[in-house]
Design an enzyme around this catalytic site. Structure first.
Site, PDB file in Angstrom:
ATOM      1  CB  SER A   1      46.730  36.595  47.247  1.00  0.00           C
ATOM      2  OG  SER A   1      46.679  38.034  47.965  1.00  0.00           O
ATOM      3  CE  LYS A   2      39.321  38.802  43.377  1.00  0.00           C
ATOM      4  NZ  LYS A   2      39.038  40.053  43.876  1.00  0.00           N
TER       5      LYS A   2
END
Ligand code: GLU
Length: 511
Positions: A265-266
């Protein structure tokens, strides 16, 4: 007859394209090119609530930077234009109505409040609400209401949706090119919305199937998160009578966090300091800037090479692949089922490999403005020359200054630990002799200085490491760096001698 390979990358412009999305695009592209087929870029922007300005351009720019060439798309046009779903609006209603007509779909008039109440009721009794065969006949749908009532409601402007009528208790047999055969019983599935009168737009499922059919897509290659939608997509093809030409499906494995636990994920990128987006992205709402591979100094070829190997394996030990080699070698059979763990170190490793083989002139051109920004004086030839001998020590062009600042700035101080280690015993005397040898060289090339100095050290049986390190600290002030004779050549004879003289003065006083 073999069907022409036509694949599409169909992102929704809901934000910057994640590297998982870039990998999906890449695999589609490699597959298309490998089979001499077409690669289509279709923008799936029917979810107006999730639309983010700038995201579409970001997708286009990202593919361009990666060298992924689109054959048909919003910029290129093509036989099935338009390629932006919001511009295909009027196409979809007809197909939704066709399904109502054939009994595969129905109108539903539930208001958001009514649906919320049903959801709450289900939750209270510990269940999750599902709009399915058990409940559809009791609700305000065209399955229960009379045709006149349905007509009247539509005419007076009540809001409606068209839902797919999921068959009851049927086994759907599907085939995935990566996962093999998959069977699902329809009792686990709900009646998905296909079309909404509120915005006169189809949902993803309807638009996706209709467009894949109309655009003659032969293979759908997409992320694993779409696998749960596959039964519905199979059933939609069947309901339309398009099963014979329905595309083949391949669902790609997830990209996992560097720890191997869970989806990349970011936030992982933010925490561990690596980009999860191809290009820098400035949020239109908050103005927040998110890192991109391009701005962080990655070469697109290295980025693509790294991504290609995250999920696909060539079946050999080879790791470095140009785009043409990827195209020649790519096959879906060699895409794994299990998640591919992302490694920021490996990403850097790939960049370093591409750096070492990069063209010197190109690196020189990238380096020149950096030199100037640091107040160094250089022309393109000097920048190129320096790049040629420091590139094997660098991962990014941004490392270059740290690897060569001493070429532009004579030492003002000398690294103490190196001085302590090498500026002792006979070494200062040897450096004085090196100075005399250098002073006698007319054509001050690397070749000449190296031959003279190394020849003298060897002929006299002197300790190579001691002499060279003392020489190094005298000229650049530190104990590590590129080849000394490369450095001497670019700073020139006069400067080399001047630096040695000054070091003698300062260091001999010290010791
Ligand atoms: N619009 C979908 C997405 O954003 C496309 C999924 C598919 O390829 O079918 O990922």
């Amino acid at each position: 007859m073999e069907r022409k390979v036509r694949v599409r990358f169909a992102p929704s412009p809901t934000g910057p394209l994640h590297i998982g999305g870039v990998r999906t695009a890449l695999y589609n592209y490699l597959f298309a090119r490998h089979h001499g087929g077409d690669f289509i870029l279709r923008i799936e922007d029917t979810d107006s609530q999730r639309f983010v300005p700038g995201a579409e351009q970001y997708i286009i720019d990202s593919l361009k930077w990666c060298g992924i060439e689109v054959d048909e798309g919003i910029e290129q046009g093509g036989p099935h234009a338009p390629y932006r779903q919001s511009e295909r609006k009027e196409i979809y209603l007809k197909y939704a109505l066709q399904l109502v007509e054939s009994g595969n779909a129905y109108y539903a008039f539930d208001t958001p409040e009514e649906l919320n109440a049903l959801r709450e009721k289900a939750e209270k009794s510990g269940n999750t609400f599902a709009y399915n065969a058990k409940i559809r006949e009791q609700l305000n749908t065209s399955l229960r209401l009379s045709p006149e009532e349905v007509k009247a409601r539509i005419e007076r402007g009540d809001q409606w949706v068209i839902r797919f009528k999921m068959p009851e208790n049927e086994e759907v047999h599907m085939h995935d090119l990566i996962r093999g055969d998959v069977t699902i019983n329809t009792s686990t599935l709900d009646d998905k919305v296909l079309y909404k009168s509120a915005d006169s737009l189809p949902t993803y499922h309807l638009a996706n199937i209709v467009d894949d059919h109309l655009m003659e897509i032969s293979h759908v290659i997409r992320g694993e998160e779409w696998l749960p939608s596959l039964p519905l997509h199979y059933l939609l093809y069947r309901a339309f009578g398009w099963s014979d030409t329905q595309p083949e499906f391949a669902h790609l494995p997830l990209l996992l966090k560097p720890t191997g636990q869970g989806k990349l994920s970011k936030r992982d990128g933010d925490k561990m300091g690596f980009p999860v987006f191809p290009l820098e992205w400035k949020s239109p709402e908050t103005g927040e800037i998110t890192h991109g591979y391009r701005e962080d100094g990655y070469f697109p070829e290295a980025f693509i090479n790294m991504l290609a190997l995250l999920g696909w394996n060539p079946g050999t030990e080879q790791e470095i692949f140009s785009m043409d080699e990827l195209i020649a070698n790519f096959s879906l059979e060699k895409v794994g089922k299990s998640g591919a763990r992302f490694s920021p170190d490996k990403a850097k490793w790939f960049n370093a490999q591409y750096m070492h083989h990069r063209n010197d002139e190109e690196l020189g051109a990238l380096f020149l403005p950096i030199i100037h920004a640091h107040g160094g004086k250089a022309c393109i030839f000097l920048a190129t020359k320096i790049a040629s001998f420091i590139k094997t020590r660098a991962t990014f062009v941004s490392d270059f200054w740290g690897l060569s600042y001493f070429i532009f700035n004579a030492p003002t101080e000398y690294e103490q630990k190196t001085v302590d280690k090498y500026w002792k015993g006979d070494n200062p005397g040897y450096v004085a002799q090196v100075r005399e040898l250098l002073a006698g060289i007319g054509d001050f090339t690397k070749e000449n200085t190296e031959k003279t100095v190394l020849g003298w050290i060897t002929d006299n049986g002197l300790p190579m490491g001691q002499v060279m390190n003392a020489f190094r600290v005298a000229v650049i002030g530190v104990g590590k760096g590129p080849d000394m004779f490369d450095i001497c050549e670019v700073i020139g004879k006069e400067e080399t001698l001047r630096r040695i003289d000054r070091a003698m003065e300062v260091l001999n006083k010290q010791s």
